[in-house]
Design a protein around this motif. Sequence first.
Motif, mmCIF file in Angstrom:
data_model
loop_
_atom_site.group_PDB
_atom_site.id
_atom_site.type_symbol
_atom_site.label_atom_id
_atom_site.label_comp_id
_atom_site.label_asym_id
_atom_site.label_seq_id
_atom_site.Cartn_x
_atom_site.Cartn_y
_atom_site.Cartn_z
ATOM 1 N N PRO A 1 34.914 54.038 42.318
ATOM 2 C CA PRO A 1 35.846 55.115 42.661
ATOM 3 C C PRO A 1 36.494 54.885 44.019
ATOM 4 O O PRO A 1 35.856 54.388 44.952
ATOM 5 N N GLN A 2 37.753 55.234 44.130
ATOM 6 C CA GLN A 2 38.473 55.161 45.397
ATOM 7 C C GLN A 2 39.674 56.103 45.336
ATOM 8 O O GLN A 2 40.110 56.475 44.257
ATOM 9 N N PRO A 3 40.209 56.541 46.480
ATOM 10 C CA PRO A 3 41.195 57.631 46.478
ATOM 11 C C PRO A 3 42.499 57.352 45.754
ATOM 12 O O PRO A 3 43.104 58.283 45.219
ATOM 13 N N GLN A 4 42.981 56.111 45.727
ATOM 14 C CA GLN A 4 44.306 55.827 45.197
ATOM 15 C C GLN A 4 44.240 55.299 43.756
ATOM 16 O O GLN A 4 43.776 54.182 43.519
ATOM 17 N N PRO A 5 44.730 56.076 42.793
ATOM 18 C CA PRO A 5 44.740 55.617 41.392
ATOM 19 C C PRO A 5 45.503 54.319 41.189
ATOM 20 O O PRO A 5 45.112 53.488 40.379
ATOM 21 N N ALA A 6 46.612 54.138 41.920
ATOM 22 C CA ALA A 6 47.432 52.935 41.755
ATOM 23 C C ALA A 6 46.637 51.676 42.080
ATOM 24 O O ALA A 6 46.780 50.652 41.402
ATOM 25 N N LYS A 7 45.799 51.728 43.104
ATOM 26 C CA LYS A 7 45.010 50.559 43.497
ATOM 27 C C LYS A 7 44.000 50.195 42.415
ATOM 28 O O LYS A 7 43.771 49.024 42.137
ATOM 29 N N VAL A 8 43.386 51.215 41.797
ATOM 30 C CA VAL A 8 42.409 50.966 40.733
ATOM 31 C C VAL A 8 43.103 50.357 39.517
ATOM 32 O O VAL A 8 42.627 49.390 38.923
ATOM 33 N N ARG A 9 44.237 50.929 39.128
ATOM 34 C CA ARG A 9 44.982 50.407 37.974
ATOM 35 C C ARG A 9 45.385 48.944 38.199
ATOM 36 O O ARG A 9 45.221 48.089 37.312
ATOM 37 N N ASN A 10 45.913 48.662 39.391
ATOM 38 C CA ASN A 10 46.400 47.309 39.668
ATOM 39 C C ASN A 10 45.264 46.289 39.670
ATOM 40 O O ASN A 10 45.393 45.202 39.108
ATOM 41 N N TYR A 11 44.147 46.641 40.301
ATOM 42 C CA TYR A 11 43.018 45.706 40.350
ATOM 43 C C TYR A 11 42.449 45.464 38.951
ATOM 44 O O TYR A 11 42.160 44.331 38.578
ATOM 45 N N ALA A 12 42.295 46.529 38.173
ATOM 46 C CA ALA A 12 41.736 46.397 36.827
ATOM 47 C C ALA A 12 42.619 45.519 35.947
ATOM 48 O O ALA A 12 42.123 44.650 35.218
ATOM 49 N N MET A 13 43.938 45.727 36.014
ATOM 50 C CA MET A 13 44.844 44.936 35.191
ATOM 51 C C MET A 13 44.873 43.478 35.638
ATOM 52 O O MET A 13 44.998 42.565 34.823
ATOM 53 N N ALA A 14 44.740 43.250 36.948
ATOM 54 C CA ALA A 14 44.787 41.879 37.466
ATOM 55 C C ALA A 14 43.548 41.075 37.087
ATOM 56 O O ALA A 14 43.626 39.859 36.902
ATOM 57 N N CYS A 15 42.400 41.731 36.960
ATOM 58 C CA CYS A 15 41.169 40.987 36.661
ATOM 59 C C CYS A 15 40.823 40.976 35.176
ATOM 60 O O CYS A 15 39.742 40.539 34.787
ATOM 61 N N LYS A 16 41.741 41.423 34.332
ATOM 62 C CA LYS A 16 41.490 41.421 32.887
ATOM 63 C C LYS A 16 41.676 40.010 32.309
ATOM 64 O O LYS A 16 42.755 39.430 32.413
ATOM 65 N N PRO A 17 40.644 39.430 31.687
ATOM 66 C CA PRO A 17 40.806 38.102 31.075
ATOM 67 C C PRO A 17 41.636 38.184 29.797
ATOM 68 O O PRO A 17 41.632 39.200 29.109
ATOM 69 N N GLN A 18 42.355 37.116 29.500
ATOM 70 C CA GLN A 18 43.214 37.066 28.321
ATOM 71 C C GLN A 18 42.505 36.374 27.159
ATOM 72 O O GLN A 18 41.628 35.547 27.355
ATOM 73 N N GLY A 19 42.904 36.723 25.938
ATOM 74 C CA GLY A 19 42.377 36.022 24.767
ATOM 75 C C GLY A 19 41.241 36.709 24.057
ATOM 76 O O GLY A 19 40.766 36.222 23.030
ATOM 77 N N VAL A 20 40.773 37.836 24.595
ATOM 78 C CA VAL A 20 39.690 38.570 23.950
ATOM 79 C C VAL A 20 40.056 40.051 23.955
ATOM 80 O O VAL A 20 40.707 40.532 24.882
ATOM 81 N N ARG A 21 39.670 40.768 22.908
ATOM 82 C CA ARG A 21 40.051 42.167 22.765
ATOM 83 C C ARG A 21 39.146 43.057 23.609
ATOM 84 O O ARG A 21 37.929 43.091 23.413
ATOM 85 N N LEU A 22 39.778 43.768 24.558
ATOM 86 C CA LEU A 22 39.042 44.613 25.485
ATOM 87 C C LEU A 22 39.583 46.036 25.465
ATOM 88 O O LEU A 22 40.688 46.283 25.004
ATOM 89 N N ALA A 23 38.792 46.954 25.994
ATOM 90 C CA ALA A 23 39.229 48.331 26.212
ATOM 91 C C ALA A 23 38.737 48.769 27.577
ATOM 92 O O ALA A 23 37.716 48.270 28.075
ATOM 93 N N TRP A 24 39.465 49.684 28.198
ATOM 94 C CA TRP A 24 39.077 50.222 29.503
ATOM 95 C C TRP A 24 38.249 51.482 29.282
ATOM 96 O O TRP A 24 38.709 52.452 28.681
#
Length: 310
Positions: free
Chosen positions: A248-271
């Motif tokens: 958890p951290q105060p800024q939603p934008a920072k969480v969204r950006n970090y999560a999307m940046a560290c998502k690996p490609q090629g496998v089916r994932l959900a948040w």
Amino acid sequence: MDDITLNPGKANGFSQERQREELMMEKPVENEMRSAMNMHAAAGVQCPQCGTVNEPEAMFCASCGTPLGMATCPNCGAEIEPDADFCETCHHYIRTDVCSFCGCHLTGNEAFCPECGSPRGGIVCPVCHTLNNFSFCKQCGTALTEEARELLAELQMTSEYKEMQQLANELQQLDMSQPYTSERDVVREQLSQKLRERVLTLLAKDKGVSTPVPPKQSKRLSKEEFEAQKKDRVGRLTALLEQMAQAPQPQPAKVRNYAMACKPQGVRLAWECNFKHALHSSPCGCAKPQMGGKWIILGNNTRQEIKDDK
């Protein structure tokens, strides 16, 4: 007139009577003050966290900042959390005072964010042409802003991301392979392999190669080997996804950006969000990503598991 100094009993009686009169005069004042306080408490909103009585229209506690009651989505009228920046009913970003791309404060009149330069109306993904209000495309994951591209490049250089992507690639290859399911499959595969080697040898000799060596084909796995390898890859990838979960951290934008940046490609994932422990196709569909969350592997399950897919 009696001298009270010579008659202390009478003096004491007089004093007690006077005290009773004063008390009777004070009680209406106390009762009025108590009634006023009760009316104020009834008219206001009491914070469930610290007990402070806030104004009736207050959305957050003036003392501790705890959300008070529920708010309404300005786009569709659905009931939402007062500190949510995204409506999960109509799928719209609803904050006008915060940039959805970088989290910078806005006055509400800017056409572009003064911090990151992103347009208030959203960015169309150049790959899949989806209109987005966030730094990564909610449909294909493409980085749409300079900050997002820099964050993605930075994370891709880490050993954790490289290992995650390698495991994701191996899982993708496993899912594309066909394991043996019977002895008949084994015999047919052996005959097919011999035929392949013979054809490649003849073709090589036609090209003048005296001692051709046919390239080896990847070994086909048995069902048991396939399941064991898949279980191993899934377990290791799950552990890495847990390790890179967003706190958890105060800024939603920072969480969204970090999560999307560290998502690996090629496998089916959900948040999986910490807000409601619901499954989203990405943190872009969560109303309160600031509470944190993590990516989880879905495997061969249906898309009905994902909450915010229309």
